[in-house]
Motif scaffolding. Structure first.
Motif, PDB file in Angstrom:
ATOM      1  N   VAL A  90       0.831  -1.236   0.117  1.00 35.73           N
ATOM      2  CA  VAL A  90       0.116  -0.101  -0.030  1.00 35.73           C
ATOM      3  C   VAL A  90       1.060   1.182  -0.087  1.00 35.73           C
ATOM      4  CG1 VAL A  90      -1.784   1.393   1.246  1.00 35.73           C
ATOM      5  CG2 VAL A  90      -1.835  -1.406   1.186  1.00 35.73           C
ATOM      6  N   LEU A  91       0.773   2.169  -0.970  1.00 36.39           N
ATOM      7  CA  LEU A  91       1.267   3.399  -1.131  1.00 36.39           C
ATOM      8  C   LEU A  91       0.605   4.359  -0.484  1.00 36.39           C
ATOM      9  CD1 LEU A  91       3.472   4.681  -3.949  1.00 36.39           C
ATOM     10  CD2 LEU A  91       1.631   5.994  -3.410  1.00 36.39           C
ATOM     11  N   VAL A  92       1.106   5.370   0.221  1.00 35.63           N
ATOM     12  CA  VAL A  92       0.353   6.546   1.042  1.00 35.63           C
ATOM     13  C   VAL A  92       1.303   7.790   0.468  1.00 35.63           C
ATOM     14  CG1 VAL A  92      -0.903   7.644   2.714  1.00 35.63           C
ATOM     15  CG2 VAL A  92      -0.751   5.114   2.631  1.00 35.63           C
ATOM     16  N   ASP A  93       0.682   8.341  -0.383  1.00 38.81           N
ATOM     17  CA  ASP A  93       1.324   9.650  -0.949  1.00 38.81           C
ATOM     18  C   ASP A  93       1.014  10.795  -0.438  1.00 38.81           C
ATOM     19  OD1 ASP A  93       2.841  11.504  -2.564  1.00 38.81           O
ATOM     20  OD2 ASP A  93       2.325  10.673  -4.478  1.00 38.81           O
ATOM     21  N   TYR A  94       1.968  11.555   0.369  1.00 35.17           N
ATOM     22  CA  TYR A  94       1.710  12.817   1.110  1.00 35.17           C
ATOM     23  C   TYR A  94       2.528  14.071   0.062  1.00 35.17           C
ATOM     24  CZ  TYR A  94      -0.905  10.811   4.758  1.00 35.17           C
ATOM     25  OH  TYR A  94      -1.644  10.139   5.562  1.00 35.17           O
ATOM     26  N   PHE A  95       3.139  13.704  -1.004  1.00 32.69           N
ATOM     27  CA  PHE A  95       3.555  14.563  -1.919  1.00 32.69           C
ATOM     28  C   PHE A  95       4.955  14.715  -1.278  1.00 32.69           C
ATOM     29  CE2 PHE A  95       5.004  18.629  -3.963  1.00 32.69           C
ATOM     30  CZ  PHE A  95       4.757  18.314  -5.062  1.00 32.69           C
ATOM     31  N   THR A  96       5.529  15.203  -0.280  1.00 28.15           N
ATOM     32  CA  THR A  96       6.871  15.365   0.280  1.00 28.15           C
ATOM     33  C   THR A  96       7.356  14.226   1.024  1.00 28.15           C
ATOM     34  OG1 THR A  96       6.079  16.408   2.383  1.00 28.15           O
ATOM     35  CG2 THR A  96       6.692  17.773   0.647  1.00 28.15           C
ATOM     36  N   THR A  97       6.462  13.190   1.311  1.00 28.14           N
ATOM     37  CA  THR A  97       6.732  11.917   2.156  1.00 28.14           C
ATOM     38  C   THR A  97       5.780  10.957   1.332  1.00 28.14           C
ATOM     39  OG1 THR A  97       7.637  12.902   4.078  1.00 28.14           O
ATOM     40  CG2 THR A  97       6.722  10.534   4.057  1.00 28.14           C
ATOM     41  N   VAL A  98       6.346   9.817   0.843  1.00 26.67           N
ATOM     42  CA  VAL A  98       5.734   8.680   0.252  1.00 26.67           C
ATOM     43  C   VAL A  98       5.839   7.557   1.261  1.00 26.67           C
ATOM     44  CG1 VAL A  98       5.245   7.050  -1.602  1.00 26.67           C
ATOM     45  CG2 VAL A  98       5.761   9.553  -2.020  1.00 26.67           C
ATOM     46  N   VAL A  99       4.715   6.871   1.569  1.00 26.64           N
ATOM     47  CA  VAL A  99       4.967   6.087   2.332  1.00 26.64           C
ATOM     48  C   VAL A  99       4.610   4.471   1.714  1.00 26.64           C
ATOM     49  CG1 VAL A  99       4.119   4.758   4.811  1.00 26.64           C
ATOM     50  CG2 VAL A  99       4.095   7.264   4.548  1.00 26.64           C
ATOM     51  N   HIS A 100       5.403   3.512   2.050  1.00 24.22           N
ATOM     52  CA  HIS A 100       5.216   2.261   1.270  1.00 24.22           C
ATOM     53  C   HIS A 100       5.236   1.117   2.581  1.00 24.22           C
ATOM     54  CE1 HIS A 100       6.979   3.576  -2.527  1.00 24.22           C
ATOM     55  NE2 HIS A 100       7.668   4.566  -1.848  1.00 24.22           N
ATOM     56  N   VAL A 101       3.965   0.537   2.690  1.00 23.30           N
ATOM     57  CA  VAL A 101       3.645  -0.523   3.519  1.00 23.30           C
ATOM     58  C   VAL A 101       3.548  -1.656   2.785  1.00 23.30           C
ATOM     59  CG1 VAL A 101       2.223  -1.197   5.438  1.00 23.30           C
ATOM     60  CG2 VAL A 101       2.176   1.370   4.850  1.00 23.30           C
ATOM     61  N   PHE A 102       4.594  -2.582   3.159  1.00 22.52           N
ATOM     62  CA  PHE A 102       4.787  -3.959   2.432  1.00 22.52           C
ATOM     63  C   PHE A 102       4.489  -4.877   3.192  1.00 22.52           C
ATOM     64  CE2 PHE A 102       7.918  -1.378  -0.018  1.00 22.52           C
ATOM     65  CZ  PHE A 102       7.643  -1.553  -1.388  1.00 22.52           C
TER      66      PHE A 102
END
Length: 127
Positions: A90-102
Motif C-alpha cells: 500500500v502506497l500512501v502519498d503525501y507529496f513530500t513523503t511517500v509511505v510504502h507499507v509492504f
C-alpha cells in the motif's frame, strides 16, 4: 522561497514524518526505515518511509492508521493512496513523503532500499 518558508516546510515535513512513524508503530509495523532523498537529483519526493506488516490485514491497518493519524493530528490528507485491495503493498502519498507499507515478500521483491541506496537512512525500532 524565502528562508522562513523553508524552515516552515522543513518543520511540517518533520512533524508529518514523526506522526507517520508513530502511526506505524501503533499497529506494530516492522522494519521501519526513513530514506531522506532530498540530496538526490532524480528523487521523486523528499522522503520515503518504508515498513512492513506480517499479514494483508496488518498492512491495511497500518495504512489506515497513517491516514487516520495524519488527518486527526495534522488535518492532512494523502494526495494519493493505492494498493489497498490486494494489501501486499500500500502506497500512501503525501507529496513530500511517500509511505510504502509492504508485505515482507513484496518488500524483498521490489528492494526499494537498494534502488535508493544513496539516500540517508534512519531505522526505527520495532515496538
Amino acid at each position: 522561497m524565502s528562508q522562513a518558508q523553508g524552515i516552515t516546510t522543513k518543520h511540517v515535513s518533520q512533524e508529518l514524518n514523526d506522526i507517520i512513524i508513530s502511526a506505524i508503530q501503533d499497529i506494530k509495523g516492522q522494519n521501519i526505515v526513513k530514506l531522506d532523498l532530498r540530496q538526490l537529483e532524480d528523487a521523486p519526493t523528499d522522503f520515503f518511509i518504508i515498513c512492513e506488516g506480517e499479514s494483508n490485514t496488518q498492512v491495511k491497518s497500518i495504512a489506515a492508521n497513517i491516514q487516520k493519524r495524519t488527518k486527526q493530528d495534522l488535518e492532512t490528507f494523502p494526495s494519493h493512496v493505492e494498493g489497498g485491495l490486494s494489501a501486499t503493498w500500500v502506497l500512501v502519498d503525501y507529496f513530500t513523503t511517500v509511505v510504502h507499507v509492504f508485505h515482507p515478500e513484496k518488500r524483498a521483491f521490489y528492494e526499494l532500499e537498494d534502488l535508493w541506496s544513496d539516500a540517508q537512512f534512519t531505522e526505527y525500532a520495532d515496538l
